[in-house]
Design an enzyme around this catalytic site. Structure first.
Site, PDB file in Angstrom:
ATOM      1  N   GLY A  77       0.795  -1.224   0.000  1.00 16.44           N
ATOM      2  CA  GLY A  77       0.000   0.000   0.000  1.00 16.44           C
ATOM      3  C   GLY A  77       0.823   1.266   0.000  1.00 16.44           C
ATOM      4  O   GLY A  77       0.616   2.147   0.843  1.00 16.44           O
ATOM      5  N   ASN A  84       1.423   3.513  -2.729  1.00 13.05           N
ATOM      6  CA  ASN A  84       1.264   4.452  -3.834  1.00 13.05           C
ATOM      7  C   ASN A  84       0.862   5.844  -3.342  1.00 13.05           C
ATOM      8  O   ASN A  84       0.820   6.799  -4.110  1.00 13.05           O
ATOM      9  CB  ASN A  84       0.220   3.950  -4.835  1.00 13.05           C
ATOM     10  N   THR A  85       0.605   5.961  -2.033  1.00 11.31           N
ATOM     11  CA  THR A  85       0.198   7.239  -1.462  1.00 11.31           C
ATOM     12  C   THR A  85       0.552   7.269   0.023  1.00 11.31           C
ATOM     13  O   THR A  85       0.950   6.256   0.605  1.00 11.31           O
ATOM     14  CB  THR A  85      -1.319   7.467  -1.655  1.00 11.31           C
ATOM     15  N   GLY A  86       0.401   8.426   0.655  1.00 10.70           N
ATOM     16  CA  GLY A  86       0.548   8.552   2.100  1.00 10.70           C
ATOM     17  C   GLY A  86       1.914   8.177   2.645  1.00 10.70           C
ATOM     18  O   GLY A  86       2.942   8.342   1.985  1.00 10.70           O
ATOM     19  N   ILE A  87       1.921   7.657   3.873  1.00  4.74           N
ATOM     20  CA  ILE A  87       3.189   7.333   4.526  1.00  4.74           C
ATOM     21  C   ILE A  87       3.900   6.167   3.839  1.00  4.74           C
ATOM     22  O   ILE A  87       5.119   6.065   3.895  1.00  4.74           O
ATOM     23  CB  ILE A  87       3.003   7.040   6.033  1.00  4.74           C
ATOM     24  N   GLY A  88       3.151   5.319   3.171  1.00  5.41           N
ATOM     25  CA  GLY A  88       3.769   4.226   2.435  1.00  5.41           C
ATOM     26  C   GLY A  88       4.607   4.739   1.282  1.00  5.41           C
ATOM     27  O   GLY A  88       5.709   4.235   1.011  1.00  5.41           O
ATOM     28  N   SER A 147      -1.900   1.123  15.013  1.00  4.70           N
ATOM     29  CA  SER A 147      -2.542   2.382  15.376  1.00  4.70           C
ATOM     30  C   SER A 147      -2.797   2.413  16.873  1.00  4.70           C
ATOM     31  O   SER A 147      -3.013   1.371  17.511  1.00  4.70           O
ATOM     32  CB  SER A 147      -3.874   2.534  14.642  1.00  4.70           C
ATOM     33  N   TYR A 185     -12.564  -1.455  13.077  1.00  7.63           N
ATOM     34  CA  TYR A 185     -11.218  -0.945  12.822  1.00  7.63           C
ATOM     35  C   TYR A 185     -10.314  -1.176  14.029  1.00  7.63           C
ATOM     36  O   TYR A 185      -9.175  -1.651  13.889  1.00  7.63           O
ATOM     37  CB  TYR A 185     -11.281   0.542  12.488  1.00  7.63           C
TER      38      TYR A 185
END
Length: 317
Positions: free
Chosen positions: A21, A23-27, A153, A179
């Site tokens: 995961g 392709n965006t964000g912290i990854g 989290s 979640y």
């Protein structure tokens, strides 16, 4: 204002890192930093086109010498078939796996199920990564010293593993509780995996990245009402981190020399923190491990034997 920065100057030349995961964000930031440090980065993402765009972004942004490589692999964590195909492709192509960062996740999505009928939070955030990790584990062991980093989290403190109804088939569905259950699963998985890997040279980490300004909560509006995620961002702004800031604890766990001497711990802001009481329960962690093995169909699979060959669960994939 409260964020910290990974202080390690270690490099990852000739190392292979798998990130889910990213392709965006912290990854994406994690992939960029590993690339800058010389690693071959396998970007395992559900949307291949977005991952390829992320590669273009990173290559266009990062300049310098001793850069690594960026490789895209398709991975849908809501499908065991996709996970197995991805794992097999990686194992066939790579001679080593030195880092595995289980970064992908979903948050506060409407009630739905994965291909194997797991509740989506549980299926993607835990079971998908659980299966991927154990399929790659023999080669990770063969590549020791190595590290496995699970992005969890702080929400795990509100989580509870309901063994009688993990997939919300009997009780009323609340996306927030679902979640939190999946995030407690991340910490318990990390704890038990670290315990079983002691002495192998493979260390395991779980972390809370902080409240990050990303699109992770893109489905929140579907659960509550249009604009909910926007309002959450406004009220959380004083404590909200950028993706750059949010990736620092992942980087710390992945490359820091001091962290390299630790395993099975929980981190936040690049420091060891104490997780919830449930997350520290060794009997709960063991029971949950056994349940996860059963649900993943891995009861007859010896994942703790270092090997450079394709494991039995992938032979017919």
């Amino acid at each position: 204002m409260f964020s910290v920065k990974c202080q390690s100057k270690a490099r990852l030349d000739d190392k292979v890192a798998v990130i889910t995961g990213c392709n965006t964000g912290i990854g994406k930031i994690t992939a960029r930093e590993f690339y800058k440090l010389g690693a071959k980065v396998i970007m395992a993402c559900r949307d291949v086109n977005k991952a390829k765009q992320a590669v273009d972004d990173i290559v266009g942004e990062v300049k310098g010498e001793k850069l690594g490589q960026l490789v895209v692999e398709e991975l849908d964590l809501s499908s065991f078939a996709s996970i197995k195909r991805c794992a097999k492709r990686i194992l066939e192509k790579e001679t080593q796996i030195n880092l595995l960062v289980n970064n992908a996740g979903v948050m506060m999505c409407p009630k739905s199920k994965t291909k194997e009928d797991f509740e989506t939070h549980f299926g993607v955030n835990h079971m998908g990564h659980f299966l991927l990790t154990l399929l790659l584990l023999p080669k990770i062991l063969n590549s020791a010293p190595a590290r496995i980093v699970n992005v969890g989290s702080l929400a795990h403190i509100f989580g509870n593993i309901n063994f009688d109804d993990i997939n919300y088939e009997k009780r009323t569905y609340f996306s927030a509780f679902a979640y939190c259950q999946s995030k407690l699963a991340n910490v318990l998985f990390s704890k038990e995996l670290a315990n079983r890997l002691k002495g192998t040279g493979v260390n395991v980490y779980c972390l809370h990245p902080g409240v990050i300004n990303t699109d992770l909560g893109r489905t929140v509006d579907q659960v509550f009402f249009p604009g909910t995620w926007f309002l959450f961002k406004i009220f959380s702004y004083p404590i909200m981190k950028s993706p750059e800031q949010g990736a620092q604890t992942t980087l710390h766990c992945a490359i820091d020399e001091t962290a390299g001497e630790q395993t099975g711990l929980y981190y936040s802001d690049c420091k060891v923190k104490s997780p919830s009481g449930r997350a520290r329960d060794p009997e709960l962690a063991k029971k949950f491990w056994e349940k996860s093995i059963e649900m993943a169909g891995l009861a007859d699979y010896d994942m703790f034997k270092a090997s450079d060959t394709i494991p039995e669960p992938l032979r017919d994939v």
